[in-house]
Design an enzyme around this catalytic site. Structure first.
Site: not given
Length: 603
Positions: A75-78
């Site tokens: 999922g997210s790069c964050t």
């Protein structure tokens, strides 16, 4: 390669595993094990350590003080920002054990070392050894050695986050140019020097031998995850950081111009807005969109770039044919400050090949709900592998369809790229993206498989709908046109909020085209600068128990992020529900088994 040694005695560890240390350290504690990757952003609360991904087997568990074992992130790069926030407080795991190296989570630990002098051990042990963790209760890491126990040993001394009192001397074995060395020795300032150190450290972990030039950057680290994310950016500004390549900014966590009018608490709105200002002070453009591919600055095929934001990475690689890794938050700005990236992964031809073929069934006429659902399902199938999807050669999906597919795919997988035979640019001739049809395994997909993913995204039990959430990723001009056509001459129910998120540039184009007047007459609310993964109450009405969205990405994240159950449906169904206040519950035609008299069209 990791090695495993068995110890049959009940008084000894169940086994000892030799792995590869991504971040050195010693730790021990209760083992928290899952066979599914975990996105820390949207999947872990950075202020409590609770797993909030309601689709994940660890949902409700707390990471604090435990040895977390997952195959990889996803999922997210964050996720790197969430990891850093956890490490800056008291809710981080005591160590991380991975089946495969994960740059996003590892980078979060490296930045926390630099900024807060706090760290945890990160160990990669490979997929075969990872299966040996199943059923074990306690883990002890010592450098590259992992010992597993069926129950806590008598001498158990669970550890916490390690404090680093002195940073080790930095050295790199990579081949560096003269300009690289000038950045590294501080000739271009402290910010560029620290950025180059992080770039080189990650390059070595990724197995790169050299760096390459990039032409542009898209920064995801401007999302406010807590005080640590703002402290990182403001430290770079204090060191007089300036980007060396054209740089755009992802959605921030508030509508910078209207957050007060939208009822956002100042305790969140002010630092979230200040974080966007900090990145602009480094020379980034005021773009604030999670869909930078809709901007005039979108890269060309073959262009070497550094983009973060998972859906943007996937779109850039797959639909535009540009070249980027799925860069973690904070590594993105470090590369923008140096103009140099590791020469690995999807930057190279040989790492853009498909490792799995996905064969679709015969399907009836498709609507726009098909593509996000398929992207979500394919992401679950392929994990971190790059897929080649077969069966859409005649379907002619639009750019909006591919945007929706890619966003959902990036949510459920860790891969930075997909290919669709006959559709995406590198797979117009599919034999170009596989070594051979015979050597590349094929995974057939049935209608029953797609129905299971449909049911997973449709988590709501009641028909009532309080919110229609559109624009994850940000709406395009063509999506505005389609929505305006569906809403023309109609009015939504007073009991339903319909909110659309988009970038400022697209908003003005939609206004000029006359679409906004239609949508405002319908009763829609427009929000810019931010996106649904950052929005909560009161934009999500407090009275709302269930919401509806056409985004596979938001259908996955919303239960954990805002605590609402979800109806997932096409854009037309969303408009109907906005008018009636009720979800129809109808299955799309393409998901219904064909009757004996029907002949569905193979697409």
């Amino acid at each position: 390669m990791p090695t495993v040694a068995d110890h049959p005695s009940p008084h000894m560890p169940a086994c000892a595993i030799q792995g590869r240390s991504l971040v050195a350290g010693c730790a021990e504690g209760e083992l928290l094990f899952a066979e599914m990757g975990l996105s820390f952003w949207g999947g872990v609360d950075p202020f409590t350590g609770e797993v909030i991904d309601r689709h994940h087997p660890l949902s409700g568990e707390n990471l604090a003080g435990r040895v977390l074992a997952i195959p990889s992130g996803r999922g997210s790069c964050t996720g790197s920002s969430v990891m850093m926030e956890l490490l800056s407080g008291e809710h981080a795991p005591t160590a991380l054990v991975l089946a495969e190296a994960d740059e996003i989570l590892t980078l979060g630990v490296l930045v926390a070392e630099l900024l807060f002098q706090r760290s945890i051990a990160v160990l990669c042990i490979g997929h075969e050894a990872f299966t040996r963790l199943r059923g074990q209760a306690y883990a002890r890491l010592d450098g590259e050695r992992l010992h597993l126990y069926p129950q806590p040993p008598a001498d158990a001394r669970p550890t916490g986050v390690a404090s680093i009192h002195q940073q080790p001397l930095f050295a790199s074995a990579l081949q560096l140019s003269e300009s690289d060395r000038a950045l590294l020795d501080g000739s271009h300032g402290k910010a560029a020097q620290v950025a180059m150190q992080l770039v080189l450290r990650m390059a070595e972990l990724q197995g790169a031998s050299e760096l390459l030039d990039v032409t542009q950057a898209h920064i995801d680290g401007c999302i406010y995850t807590g005080p640590a994310s703002l402290r990182f950016a403001e430290q770079l500004v204090a060191w007089e950081a300036k980007v060396r390549v054209p740089t755009t900014l992802n959605s921030i966590s508030v509508d910078q111009r209207r957050w007060r009018a939208l009822g956002i608490d100042a305790a969140f709105g002010e630092p979230a807005s200040a974080l966007g200002d900090a990145y602009m002070a480094m020379g980034a453009q005021l773009s604030f969109t999670c869909a930078p591919y809709l901007l005039d600055s979108a890269p060309a095929r073959g262009e070497q770039i550094v983009w973060a934001e998972s859906n943007a990475v996937v779109y850039a690689n797959s639909v535009l044919g540009a070249r980027t890794l799925k860069y973690p938050d904070y590594l993105d700005i470090c590369i923008a400050l140096t103009g140099r990236a590791p020469r690995v992964g999807c930057h190279l031809d040989e790492h853009r090949m498909a490792s799995l073929q996905i064969q679709l069934p015969e399907l009836a006429e498709l609507d726009d709900a098909f593509y996000p659902l398929l992207g979500y399902h394919v992401g679950l199938l392929c994990g971190s592998g790059i897929p080649l999807v077969r069966g859409l050669e005649q379907a002619q999906p639009s750019l909006d369809d591919l945007k929706a597919f890619g966003a959902a795919f990036a949510t459920s997988s860790a891969a930075p790229l997909f290919h669709i035979a006959g559709v995406t640019p590198e797979a117009r001739h599919p034999e170009n993206v596989i070594h051979s049809a015979e050597s590349t395994p094929t995974e057939p997909v049935t209608l029953a498989d797609l129905r299971r993913s449909w049911d997973e995204l449709n988590s709501a039990d009641e028909a009532e709908v309080g919110l229609i959430a559109l624009g994850n990723p940000h709406f395009s001009l063509s999506e505005f046109a389609h929505l305006a056509h569906l809403c023309a001459g109609r009015s939504k129910s007073a009991q339903v909020s319909l909110v659309i998120t988009c970038g400022r540039a697209i908003l003005e184009q939609a206004r000029a085209a006359g679409y906004l007047s239609v949508l405002e007459a319908f009763g829609a609310t427009l929000v810019t600068d931010t996106c649904w993964c950052m929005l909560g109450e009161p934009v999500v009405p407090t009275r709302c128990r269930t919401l509806m969205t056409n985004s596979g990405k938001y259908a996955h994240y919303a239960p954990g992020l805002v605590g609402r159950s979800v109806h997932f449906a096409s854009l037309a169904e969303c408009v109907d529900a906005a008018c009636s206040g009720q979800a129809s519950g109808r299955l799309p035609r393409w998901l219904q088994p064909a009757s004996p008299v029907e002949n569905p069209t193979h697409v």
